[in-house]
Enzyme design. Structure first.
Site, PDB file in Angstrom:
ATOM      1  N   HIS A  56       0.850  -1.198   0.000  1.00 25.87           N
ATOM      2  CA  HIS A  56       0.000   0.000   0.000  1.00 25.87           C
ATOM      3  C   HIS A  56       0.879   1.238   0.000  1.00 25.87           C
ATOM      4  O   HIS A  56       2.095   1.150   0.144  1.00 25.87           O
ATOM      5  CB  HIS A  56      -0.999  -0.003   1.150  1.00 25.87           C
ATOM      6  CG  HIS A  56      -0.418   0.093   2.533  1.00 25.87           C
ATOM      7  ND1 HIS A  56       0.403  -0.863   3.070  1.00 25.87           N
ATOM      8  CD2 HIS A  56      -0.547   1.041   3.493  1.00 25.87           C
ATOM      9  CE1 HIS A  56       0.745  -0.516   4.302  1.00 25.87           C
ATOM     10  NE2 HIS A  56       0.190   0.642   4.585  1.00 25.87           N
ATOM     11  N   HIS A 171       4.634  -4.640  10.842  1.00 28.26           N
ATOM     12  CA  HIS A 171       5.005  -3.918  12.066  1.00 28.26           C
ATOM     13  C   HIS A 171       5.107  -4.853  13.258  1.00 28.26           C
ATOM     14  O   HIS A 171       4.371  -5.844  13.346  1.00 28.26           O
ATOM     15  CB  HIS A 171       3.971  -2.821  12.398  1.00 28.26           C
ATOM     16  CG  HIS A 171       3.968  -1.682  11.436  1.00 28.26           C
ATOM     17  ND1 HIS A 171       4.800  -0.591  11.577  1.00 28.26           N
ATOM     18  CD2 HIS A 171       3.246  -1.475  10.312  1.00 28.26           C
ATOM     19  CE1 HIS A 171       4.574   0.253  10.573  1.00 28.26           C
ATOM     20  NE2 HIS A 171       3.639  -0.258   9.787  1.00 28.26           N
TER      21      HIS A 171
HETATM   22 FE    FE Z   1       2.822   0.697   8.004  1.00 29.74          FE
HETATM   23 ZN    ZN Z   2       0.078   1.646   6.571  1.00 30.10          ZN
END
Ligand code: FE
Ligand code: ZN
Length: 255
Positions: A56, A171
């Site tokens: 993204h 993450h």
């Molecule tokens: Fe991110």
């Molecule tokens: Zn993001």
């Protein structure tokens, strides 16, 4: 020969990933959080960058697209319906497309919700999925550009993969996610046990990523709106699954 995956931490809490196909010598990085960290990882492994697979458009996922492309002349793959926000995009992919680099083929899933153009890459032969900021270990991405119904449908697409699918998310948020998960599904024994393991890993500075579809199915509240314990805890016993998911996401935003 199997795909070789090298994961490295960078920025505050991002992970970068290199995926190397030994048969062709091709190497893709999944997103470009940090050019220096990516180059250091490539040097450590002795690999040359041939492809960038973007999930993204956010800066911690495409920020180093252009410098890496200039340096390596690599091919950038991203979402067709978000192409104007993917710097340097060469190949535009959509739901159901297959993209082959070297001898490795990825299936493309459109998984909107965190952003409207978010995609995931699933290497069926390897049992591996790169999911960006859609599904996290014990969490899911914030809904910046999508509705709860949209995100729930995206998560269901991922949860339809086999339980042993190895899931690389972008993450290291897991320890904080675990605290929230325990607050909404305190009666989940596997979650309680997993939370302890996560604390032990983080105390030793070790990653909690990758995870698996099966582990998330058993412990991640965002894919468990059908859990009676979760529903009761948030006061939505018997409610429809999108409503339970929406309330869970809202509570996490304010946790
Ligand atoms: Fe991110
Ligand atoms: Zn993001």
């Amino acid at each position: 020969m199997p795909l070789q995956i090298h994961q490295f931490p960078c920025r505050e809490d991002n992970y970068g990933f290199l995926a190397h196909d030994p048969e062709s010598g091709s190497t893709a990085c999944i997103d470009t959080p940090d050019a220096d960290a990516t180059n250091a990882a490539l040097e450590e492994k002795g690999w040359r960058l041939t492809h960038i697979l973007n999930t993204h458009h956010h800066g911690d996922h495409t920020g180093a697209n252009l410098p890496l492309k200039e340096q390596w002349g690599c091919t950038i793959v991203g979402a067709a319906n978000d192409a104007e926000r993917i710097p340097g995009i060469d190949v535009r992919v959509s739901e159901g497309d297959e993209y082959t680099f070297g001898s490795m083929t990825a299936q493309v899933f459109e998984v909107p919700g965190h952003t409207s153009g978010h995609i995931a890459y699933y290497f069926a032969s390897e049992g591996v999925a790169f999911v960006g900021d859609t599904l996290f270990a014990l969490g899911c991405g914030r809904l910046f550009e999508g509705t709860p119904a949209m995100m729930w449908s995206s998560l269901q697409k991922l949860m339809a993969l086999p339980d042993d699918t190895v899931v690389y998310c972008a993450h290291e948020y897991t320890q904080a996610n675990a605290q929230f998960a325990l607050s909404v599904e305190p009666g989940n024994e596997r979650l309680v046990a997993r939370s302890k393991e996560i604390d032990e890993l983080r105390a030793r500075g070790l990653p909690t990523v990758p995870t698996t579809i099966g582990l998330e199915r058993a412990t991640n509240p965002f894919v468990r709106p059908m859990s009676e314990n979760l529903q009761a805890t948030i006061g939505l016993s018997g409610a429809d699954l999108v409503a339970v998911f929406a309330e869970t996401r809202k509570r996490k935003d304010n946790f």
